[in-house]
Every structure is written in C-alpha cells, then in structure tokens.
Motif scaffolding. Structure first.
Motif, PDB file in Angstrom:
ATOM      1  N   ASP A  84       0.855  -1.184   0.000  1.00 40.13           N
ATOM      2  CA  ASP A  84       0.000   0.000   0.000  1.00 40.13           C
ATOM      3  C   ASP A  84       0.898   1.243   0.000  1.00 40.13           C
ATOM      4  N   ASP A  85       0.291   2.409   0.041  1.00 40.78           N
ATOM      5  CA  ASP A  85       1.068   3.656  -0.040  1.00 40.78           C
ATOM      6  C   ASP A  85       1.962   3.895   1.170  1.00 40.78           C
ATOM      7  N   ASP A  86       1.680   3.233   2.290  1.00 43.58           N
ATOM      8  CA  ASP A  86       2.491   3.415   3.491  1.00 43.58           C
ATOM      9  C   ASP A  86       3.634   2.408   3.604  1.00 43.58           C
ATOM     10  N   SER A  87       3.649   1.409   2.740  1.00 40.98           N
ATOM     11  CA  SER A  87       4.673   0.371   2.807  1.00 40.98           C
ATOM     12  C   SER A  87       6.036   0.928   2.415  1.00 40.98           C
ATOM     13  N   LEU A  88       7.058   0.396   3.056  1.00 37.92           N
ATOM     14  CA  LEU A  88       8.443   0.727   2.734  1.00 37.92           C
ATOM     15  C   LEU A  88       8.973  -0.365   1.810  1.00 37.92           C
ATOM     16  N   PHE A  89      10.069  -0.079   1.116  1.00 34.26           N
ATOM     17  CA  PHE A  89      10.553  -1.033   0.115  1.00 34.26           C
ATOM     18  C   PHE A  89      12.067  -1.038   0.077  1.00 34.26           C
ATOM     19  N   VAL A  90      12.635  -2.238   0.064  1.00 32.50           N
ATOM     20  CA  VAL A  90      14.075  -2.431  -0.052  1.00 32.50           C
ATOM     21  C   VAL A  90      14.303  -3.447  -1.168  1.00 32.50           C
ATOM     22  N   VAL A  91      15.201  -3.121  -2.068  1.00 37.18           N
ATOM     23  CA  VAL A  91      15.563  -4.035  -3.152  1.00 37.18           C
ATOM     24  C   VAL A  91      16.775  -4.842  -2.719  1.00 37.18           C
ATOM     25  N   LYS A  92      16.728  -6.150  -2.963  1.00 43.00           N
ATOM     26  CA  LYS A  92      17.856  -7.020  -2.631  1.00 43.00           C
ATOM     27  C   LYS A  92      18.327  -7.743  -3.887  1.00 43.00           C
ATOM     28  N   ALA A  93      19.546  -8.235  -3.817  1.00 41.21           N
ATOM     29  CA  ALA A  93      20.108  -8.941  -4.965  1.00 41.21           C
ATOM     30  C   ALA A  93      20.370 -10.414  -4.670  1.00 41.21           C
ATOM     31  N   ARG A  94      20.465 -10.756  -3.394  1.00 42.44           N
ATOM     32  CA  ARG A  94      20.793 -12.126  -3.007  1.00 42.44           C
ATOM     33  C   ARG A  94      19.722 -12.666  -2.070  1.00 42.44           C
ATOM     34  N   HIS A  95      19.983 -13.779  -1.436  1.00 39.74           N
ATOM     35  CA  HIS A  95      18.989 -14.474  -0.636  1.00 39.74           C
ATOM     36  C   HIS A  95      18.546 -13.697   0.604  1.00 39.74           C
ATOM     37  N   SER A  96      19.477 -13.167   1.352  1.00 32.33           N
ATOM     38  CA  SER A  96      19.128 -12.489   2.601  1.00 32.33           C
ATOM     39  C   SER A  96      18.588 -11.087   2.342  1.00 32.33           C
ATOM     40  N   ALA A  97      17.562 -10.725   3.096  1.00 34.44           N
ATOM     41  CA  ALA A  97      17.005  -9.375   3.024  1.00 34.44           C
ATOM     42  C   ALA A  97      18.011  -8.337   3.516  1.00 34.44           C
ATOM     43  N   PHE A  98      19.019  -8.779   4.252  1.00 35.80           N
ATOM     44  CA  PHE A  98      20.009  -7.878   4.837  1.00 35.80           C
ATOM     45  C   PHE A  98      21.269  -7.725   4.001  1.00 35.80           C
ATOM     46  N   PHE A  99      21.603  -8.718   3.184  1.00 37.93           N
ATOM     47  CA  PHE A  99      22.886  -8.735   2.486  1.00 37.93           C
ATOM     48  C   PHE A  99      23.004  -7.546   1.529  1.00 37.93           C
ATOM     49  N   GLU A 100      23.933  -6.644   1.868  1.00 41.09           N
ATOM     50  CA  GLU A 100      24.236  -5.460   1.072  1.00 41.09           C
ATOM     51  C   GLU A 100      22.997  -4.623   0.735  1.00 41.09           C
ATOM     52  N   THR A 101      22.067  -4.552   1.692  1.00 40.06           N
ATOM     53  CA  THR A 101      20.900  -3.679   1.553  1.00 40.06           C
ATOM     54  C   THR A 101      20.891  -2.714   2.741  1.00 40.06           C
ATOM     55  N   PRO A 102      20.085  -1.668   2.690  1.00 41.35           N
ATOM     56  CA  PRO A 102      19.982  -0.744   3.820  1.00 41.35           C
ATOM     57  C   PRO A 102      18.974  -1.194   4.884  1.00 41.35           C
ATOM     58  N   LEU A 103      18.561  -2.459   4.864  1.00 41.53           N
ATOM     59  CA  LEU A 103      17.517  -2.910   5.789  1.00 41.53           C
ATOM     60  C   LEU A 103      17.906  -2.734   7.257  1.00 41.53           C
ATOM     61  N   ALA A 104      19.098  -3.124   7.641  1.00 40.51           N
ATOM     62  CA  ALA A 104      19.504  -2.989   9.052  1.00 40.51           C
ATOM     63  C   ALA A 104      19.468  -1.526   9.481  1.00 40.51           C
ATOM     64  N   TYR A 105      19.959  -0.652   8.632  1.00 42.77           N
ATOM     65  CA  TYR A 105      19.922   0.780   8.938  1.00 42.77           C
ATOM     66  C   TYR A 105      18.480   1.263   9.066  1.00 42.77           C
ATOM     67  N   LEU A 106      17.619   0.875   8.142  1.00 39.62           N
ATOM     68  CA  LEU A 106      16.210   1.266   8.187  1.00 39.62           C
ATOM     69  C   LEU A 106      15.552   0.783   9.473  1.00 39.62           C
ATOM     70  N   LEU A 107      15.778  -0.461   9.847  1.00 44.97           N
ATOM     71  CA  LEU A 107      15.201  -0.987  11.082  1.00 44.97           C
ATOM     72  C   LEU A 107      15.694  -0.204  12.289  1.00 44.97           C
ATOM     73  N   GLY A 108      16.968   0.173  12.296  1.00 48.76           N
ATOM     74  CA  GLY A 108      17.509   0.991  13.375  1.00 48.76           C
ATOM     75  C   GLY A 108      16.831   2.346  13.441  1.00 48.76           C
ATOM     76  N   GLN A 109      16.619   2.960  12.289  1.00 44.94           N
ATOM     77  CA  GLN A 109      15.950   4.265  12.245  1.00 44.94           C
ATOM     78  C   GLN A 109      14.508   4.167  12.736  1.00 44.94           C
ATOM     79  N   LEU A 110      13.875   3.039  12.489  1.00 42.91           N
ATOM     80  CA  LEU A 110      12.491   2.825  12.927  1.00 42.91           C
ATOM     81  C   LEU A 110      12.401   2.432  14.400  1.00 42.91           C
ATOM     82  N   GLY A 111      13.532   2.061  14.987  1.00 44.22           N
ATOM     83  CA  GLY A 111      13.530   1.593  16.371  1.00 44.22           C
ATOM     84  C   GLY A 111      13.039   0.159  16.502  1.00 44.22           C
ATOM     85  N   ALA A 112      13.139  -0.604  15.433  1.00 45.27           N
ATOM     86  CA  ALA A 112      12.665  -1.994  15.453  1.00 45.27           C
ATOM     87  C   ALA A 112      13.661  -2.887  16.167  1.00 45.27           C
TER      88      ALA A 112
END
Length: 184
Positions: A84-112
C-alpha cells in the motif's frame, strides 16, 4: 520506542524461474496468512517493509518490480498482498534481506527490535534473512502459515533450524501482535 516491523520477502514475484511450478501451490496456500499478518501489522501501525529481488533489473524501483510481478504469470498471487502507499521497500540482490541492503539501517531508524518474517522461500530467503536478523540481535518471529516453500521437507527443516538455532518464535499469523506491548 522499540517496535516490531513486518518484513515481506519476495512476494512480488514474476514466477518466471525454474522453481516456479513447485512454488506456486505453496504460495496459494500461504496467501491468507500473508494477508492476515499484513492486516495485523497495519492495524497495529507497525512498519511494513517489502524486501524483494529486482529480477536483475538494476534500474528497478518498487513500482517497476510490482508492475513486473503483476504482468507475470500469476498476478492473482500478487494483487491481494501488494504494497500500500504506506509500505516501505528495499531491493535485494541475493537471498538475505540484509545482504548489502539498507535494511539494518532502516530498522535501526524505525527503532525496530523485533521483526516478523513472511514470504518466500522458507528454505532459502526466509531462512537466510532470519539468520541475518538473529546475528544483528533482533528478535525474530516467523509466521509459519505465511511462508511458501519449494521443497516441503527442507522448509520444515528450515523452520526447525530457525526455532532452535536462531531462537525464532514460530507461530501462526493470527497469533502475532504488533503493538508496543506485544509478547515476544
């Protein structure tokens, strides 16, 4: 304030790959669970983060990825769970959602401090994402009825590994809370 984030892994899929036929039936089975966990996260004002392969299109953005999936062989598997319009989005290239993506940083910014994982494929991308979340000291929950597999035996083994080796909380989507007082 600490929060729980929902991570939707690779559900925007064109189903134009060699394992697609083995995957489609499992995706159909898990769609109600994905829908339920999405409803619960949104009702609890939790961040919803779609993490998705880019199909090798390095210029891709979330709109292109969504459109490619909707134009694919099984749009009926994408439409009910589209961002939906409120969803966030991260593009990945490999299997892990974290591998060379900004996901960990985003989660930190969100306080997750807690992540709920759903999506595909249980024995691949979900498993590796759970491991990477665990080594980042995040509490991991896997919505067992909201993950799809290619190989049912490997998927069952992957769920057991996540539970035993990564202290993941494996539960059904209707049992997952997304508010601040949510149990682990």
């Amino acid at each position: 304030m600490a929060c729980t984030a929902l991570i939707v892994i690779d559900m925007l899929n064109t189903y134009a790959h060699e394992d697609a036929d083995a995957l489609v039936d499992s995706v159909r089975t898990c769609l109600p669970g994905v829908g339920e966990v999405l409803r619960r996260a949104r009702a609890g004002d939790a961040p919803v983060i779609y993490v998705n392969d880019n199909f090798g299109r390095w210029r891709s953005h979330h709109g292109e990825i969504l459109q490619a999936a909707l134009d694919g062989k099984h749009a009926e598997l994408v439409e009910p769970i589209a961002p939906d319009d409120d969803s966030l989005f991260v593009v990945k290239a490999r299997h892990s959602a974290f591998f060379e993506t900004p996901l960990a940083y985003l989660l930190g910014q969100l306080g997750a401090e807690r992540v709920v994982l759903c999506g595909q494929v249980t024995e691949q991308c979900v498993l590796y994402s759970a491991l990477d979340a665990y080594i980042r000291h995040l509490d991991v929950v896997v919505a067992a009825d909201a993950v799809a597999h290619i190989d049912p035996d490997l998927a069952e083994a992957a769920l057991r590994m996540m539970e035993h080796n990564m202290s993941a909380d494996i539960r059904l989507s209707h049992e997952i809370a997304f508010n601040a007082s949510a149990e682990r």
